[in-house]
Design an enzyme around this catalytic site. Structure first.
Site, PDB file in Angstrom:
ATOM      1  N   ASP A 100      11.512 -88.378 -13.999  1.00 31.34           N
ATOM      2  CA  ASP A 100      10.287 -88.443 -14.505  1.00 31.34           C
ATOM      3  C   ASP A 100       9.227 -87.037 -14.750  1.00 31.34           C
ATOM      4  OD1 ASP A 100      10.006 -91.246 -14.093  1.00 31.34           O
ATOM      5  OD2 ASP A 100       9.922 -91.093 -12.085  1.00 31.34           O
ATOM      6  N   THR A 135      17.072 -89.494  -9.606  1.00 34.84           N
ATOM      7  CA  THR A 135      18.111 -90.673  -9.671  1.00 34.84           C
ATOM      8  C   THR A 135      19.489 -90.101  -9.591  1.00 34.84           C
ATOM      9  OG1 THR A 135      16.604 -92.003 -11.207  1.00 34.84           O
ATOM     10  CG2 THR A 135      18.902 -92.593 -11.551  1.00 34.84           C
TER      11      THR A 135
HETATM   12  N1  GLU Z   1      11.142 -91.230 -10.182  1.00 34.76           N
HETATM   13  C1  GLU Z   1      12.529 -90.765  -9.670  1.00 34.76           C
HETATM   14  C2  GLU Z   1      12.666 -89.361 -10.133  1.00 34.76           C
HETATM   15  O1  GLU Z   1      12.007 -88.726 -11.151  1.00 34.76           O
HETATM   16  C3  GLU Z   1      13.786 -91.328 -10.317  1.00 34.76           C
HETATM   17  C4  GLU Z   1      13.631 -91.220 -11.815  1.00 34.76           C
HETATM   18  C5  GLU Z   1      14.728 -90.591 -12.409  1.00 34.76           C
HETATM   19  O2  GLU Z   1      15.330 -89.430 -11.954  1.00 34.76           O
HETATM   20  O3  GLU Z   1      15.427 -91.101 -13.257  1.00 34.76           O
HETATM   21  O4  GLU Z   1      13.008 -88.335  -9.432  1.00 34.76           O
END
Ligand code: GLU
Length: 325
Positions: free
Chosen positions: A90, A12
């Site tokens: 994640d 993210t």
């Molecule tokens: N699912 C993505 C990841 O883990 C976005 C979740 C995030 O980074 O907050 O890279």
């Protein structure tokens, strides 16, 4: 001036809205990510290394183990005083704990991420990068193992977990609380460290065993998934037990078969806090598990128990894996 290397991997923190797919995707390069942080080059002399730009859902323990060695080599440079790793939230806690177990260094290693992309009104990414660089450059943060810095809190990699799917204060250490926090000040932040972790562990290994299965215990769980994992060639298995460390009696035969097939089994508690115990003696309960050579993970979460078992199986013969638990 102190040199901090920022290794970027995606998530993210590196994502923005893409109209073509109508969703967030990790596209911000490592250089652009760090360049967007006001004051970061004042906090330290920052060097950027982009390891990847992916969602952390794409990662594997084998890949993260390789990254860990890359970061370890860069840390050996006397000019480098610490590193930051930006990561999707994640699986951030699993990567941070893997680094914590493998890297034997006093230099600060700080993992960070973001709960909001740069396309959203208030993004936590730049602030998390700035505070992480400050922590990585601070001699006070040395010798504490891998740290996780988000939302102005400093956590031990062993203790921290993502407790909320979207809140900015998602990362918490439910058992023991944070080690410290980044406190606001005039001109610059103050890093306040209140305690040091006492139960740090280290596993010396040049390989990680990928074939470790994960089974969760819920009311009425039977041996189906345990047997399937053994048939598929699992070398290890983590069983997330009930709160006190017990599994159902219907899993007992499967665990017995797994043990006879040479599979190392570790249990953790599915409760948010505490650790599995070996006090209850009925079939599938803690004492029964102990008597069947099952390892107990103390207060580690299930995903971290798996990382530890993978590294332990990489480091030692199965018969010697117990020394790590
Ligand atoms: N699912 C993505 C990841 O883990 C976005 C979740 C995030 O980074 O907050 O890279």
């Amino acid at each position: 001036m102190t040199r901090v290397v920022v290794f970027t991997t995606g998530g993210t923190i590196a994502s923005r809205y893409d109209a073509d797919v109508d969703g967030f995707v990790p596209v911000v390069s490592g250089d652009d990510l760090v360049a967007a942080v006001p004051g970061v080059q004042v906090a330290a002399e920052v060097e950027v290394v982009e390891l990847a730009n992916v969602s952390s859902t794409f990662l594997t323990p084998t890949l993260v183990f390789e990254w860990c060695r890359t970061v370890g080599k860069r840390l050996a440079d006397p000019e480098v005083c610490g590193v930051v790793v930006t990561h999707g939230t994640d699986t951030l806690e699993e990567s941070a704990y893997l680094f914590d177990l493998v890297l034997d260094t006093h230099k600060p290693i700080v993992f960070t991420g973001a709960m909001r992309t740069s396309s959203e009104l208030i993004s936590d990414g730049p602030r998390n990068i700035l505070t992480s660089v400050r922590v990585a450059a601070d001699p006070e943060a040395a010798g504490l193992g891998v740290l996780v810095v988000l939302n102005e809190e400093i956590h031990a990699a062993r203790d921290v977990t993502k407790t909320h799917a979207e809140a900015l204060d998602a990362f918490q250490s439910p058992n023991l609380g944070p080690l410290g926090r980044i406190s606001r000040g005039w001109g610059e932040d103050h890093i306040r460290l209140y305690r040091a972790p006492r139960c740090r562990e280290h596993i010396t290994t040049d390989r990680i065993e990928p074939a470790v299965a994960y089974v969760k215990t819920v009311m009425g769980t039977d041996s189906l998934m345990i047997d399937a994992a053994v048939t598929a060639g699992a070398r290890g298995m983590v069983i997330e037990a009930f709160g006190g460390g017990e599994v159902t009696p219907f899993m007992a035969d499967g665990i017995d078969r797994a043990r006879r097939a040479g599979v190392e089994v570790a249990v953790c508690s599915r409760a948010l806090r505490g650790r599995p115990l070996d006090l209850y003696a009925e079939i599938g309960e803690g004492k029964w598990l102990r008597d069947h050579g099952v390892h107990f993970s103390d207060s580690l979460t299930g995903p971290k128990t798996r990382i530890k078992l993978m590294l332990a199986l990489g480091a030692a013969d199965p018969a010697d894996v117990g020394q790590y638990f």
